[in-house]
Motif scaffolding. Sequence first.
Motif, mmCIF file in Angstrom:
data_model
loop_
_atom_site.group_PDB
_atom_site.id
_atom_site.type_symbol
_atom_site.label_atom_id
_atom_site.label_comp_id
_atom_site.label_asym_id
_atom_site.label_seq_id
_atom_site.Cartn_x
_atom_site.Cartn_y
_atom_site.Cartn_z
ATOM 1 N N ASP A 104 6.291 -57.866 -43.958
ATOM 2 C CA ASP A 104 5.923 -57.933 -45.198
ATOM 3 C C ASP A 104 6.911 -58.228 -46.407
ATOM 4 O OD1 ASP A 104 3.330 -57.680 -44.423
ATOM 5 O OD2 ASP A 104 2.895 -55.491 -44.961
ATOM 6 N N HIS A 147 7.275 -44.696 -52.045
ATOM 7 C CA HIS A 147 7.138 -44.997 -50.700
ATOM 8 C C HIS A 147 5.393 -44.867 -50.325
ATOM 9 C CE1 HIS A 147 8.393 -43.425 -46.438
ATOM 10 N NE2 HIS A 147 7.938 -44.752 -46.388
ATOM 11 N N GLY A 172 -0.549 -50.752 -47.572
ATOM 12 C CA GLY A 172 -0.565 -51.344 -46.262
ATOM 13 C C GLY A 172 0.617 -52.086 -45.982
ATOM 14 N N ILE A 173 1.674 -51.852 -46.853
ATOM 15 C CA ILE A 173 2.987 -52.577 -46.807
ATOM 16 C C ILE A 173 3.528 -52.143 -45.415
ATOM 17 C CG2 ILE A 173 5.169 -53.245 -48.000
ATOM 18 C CD1 ILE A 173 2.556 -54.163 -49.365
ATOM 19 N N GLY A 174 4.096 -53.077 -44.618
ATOM 20 C CA GLY A 174 4.937 -52.718 -43.362
ATOM 21 C C GLY A 174 5.635 -53.792 -43.113
ATOM 22 N N PRO A 175 6.262 -53.732 -41.686
ATOM 23 C CA PRO A 175 7.206 -54.552 -40.929
ATOM 24 C C PRO A 175 6.618 -55.960 -41.164
ATOM 25 C CG PRO A 175 6.824 -52.712 -39.647
ATOM 26 C CD PRO A 175 6.034 -52.456 -40.787
ATOM 27 N N HIS A 181 12.103 -48.593 -46.424
ATOM 28 C CA HIS A 181 11.444 -47.652 -45.521
ATOM 29 C C HIS A 181 10.322 -47.595 -45.073
ATOM 30 C CE1 HIS A 181 15.334 -45.452 -45.585
ATOM 31 N NE2 HIS A 181 15.457 -45.410 -46.718
ATOM 32 N N CYS A 182 9.468 -48.744 -45.631
ATOM 33 C CA CYS A 182 8.212 -49.098 -44.914
ATOM 34 C C CYS A 182 8.205 -50.066 -43.925
ATOM 35 C CB CYS A 182 7.472 -49.840 -46.096
ATOM 36 S SG CYS A 182 6.660 -48.423 -47.520
ATOM 37 N N GLY A 183 9.674 -50.522 -43.658
ATOM 38 C CA GLY A 183 10.070 -51.363 -42.629
ATOM 39 C C GLY A 183 9.846 -52.869 -43.183
ATOM 40 N N ALA A 184 9.463 -52.947 -44.523
ATOM 41 C CA ALA A 184 9.306 -54.388 -45.212
ATOM 42 C C ALA A 184 10.772 -54.605 -46.023
ATOM 43 C CB ALA A 184 8.287 -54.250 -46.451
ATOM 44 N N ARG A 244 3.453 -59.708 -50.182
ATOM 45 C CA ARG A 244 2.249 -58.876 -50.396
ATOM 46 C C ARG A 244 2.203 -57.956 -51.467
ATOM 47 N NH1 ARG A 244 1.109 -61.443 -46.832
ATOM 48 N NH2 ARG A 244 1.026 -61.038 -44.575
ATOM 49 N N LEU A 281 3.117 -47.575 -48.835
ATOM 50 C CA LEU A 281 2.332 -47.152 -47.636
ATOM 51 C C LEU A 281 0.936 -47.345 -47.665
ATOM 52 C CD1 LEU A 281 4.570 -44.353 -46.364
ATOM 53 C CD2 LEU A 281 4.368 -46.503 -45.154
#
Length: 378
Positions: A79, A67, A74-77, A97-100, A128, A71
């Motif tokens: 991606d 996790h 920079g992995i997020g929604p 859980h990173c929104g990706a 990514r 994060l």
Amino acid sequence: MNNTPSLTIPVSEPQLTGNAKTYLLECLDTGWVSSKGRFVTQFEQDFAKLVGTKHAISVSNGTAALHLALLAAGIGPGDEVLVPNLTFAATANAVIHCGATPVLTDVCQLSWAIDLHDAAKRITDRTRAIIPVHLYGVPADMVNIKAFARQHQLCVIEDCAESLGASVVGQATGSIGDLGCFSFFANKLITTGEGGMVTTNNDELADTVRCLRDHGMKPDKRYWHHIAGLNYRMTNMQAALGVAQLEQYEVFLNRRAEVAERYRQGLSDLPGLNWQQVYKDTSPVCWLFSFSLNPQLAGLTVQELAMVLASEGIETRPFFFPLHRQPPYFQDECYPISNWLADNGLSLPTYTALSNAQIDHITCRIRALLSQQGSKHE
Ligand SMILES: *Cc1c(COP(=O)(O)O)cnc(C)c1O
């Protein structure tokens, strides 16, 4: 059934020898039971040296390591992250859980690790990162994965939960990609009870992982939060166990290699039985000795084999269910290789205290059961 050992042989067993007790007692005697203390620092230093990275950041477990690595990268929604379909679900959960979005990718027939041909078909302009998992201790095709990642500008996060000590062209897993993630659950190659580690050579990524691990704070300004962080710290007690485990690591590793070699010798030439192939210039470790069994050639399924062995006190372990068949990751696709492996794979007892006599007993029983079934079909 006369010479069946009366005791059950478990599939895994931690080896809590050496200085484990002494170091743990030191934590109790000195009061350093939380996440400050000398063992945390020492475990991180010893670990970085072993893996050959500039930084090793201890965390509360392997899932937390994944996790934080994601994060920090920079992995997020929005991606997408390439994840092998045959892995422990924590690899994909950390992405979610990173929104990706984890993009499930089939594995190679020979290595059981992520297949770059399949990965290439799944690349989009949102991809990514890629998370190669070194399944059962056998490294993924890191040379080509790195080239692939460079070509598509992907961050490489190695899931080394099962591969501490394995290497590719002389580089330890966990030092090859941008970040490496390790687990120290009780059944892993070394244990701290629960625990994990993030490794990297990148100062900036390391800073971010440290900051996120500690509520988003940095040591320079107490109780000032740079980012909305998490509490993923490892305790001094876990690290005490970790330091004691690392002191014995070479012995553990060598014994596991012997166990694997003895299984291979004992099970060679059985029709339909195959184990993982190792890439060129790659040195694997043996987390769990695992094989696939073709029921058409062997005359019985791994489920049937596992049932007989269990009735004789020999515990085995099925492979992970492929992610695409499970509710949180469901994909209406076929993933032929990982799907087949998941249904036809089995892991045998693998731990340092397993004796040669026990290994020989297990291989003898498997040989007998397979040849019995094989002859029925003649
Ligand atoms: C064990 C494992 C993890 C998770 O580690 P935990 O410490 O249990 O959170 C992740 N990926 C793989 C491949 C694992 O085997």
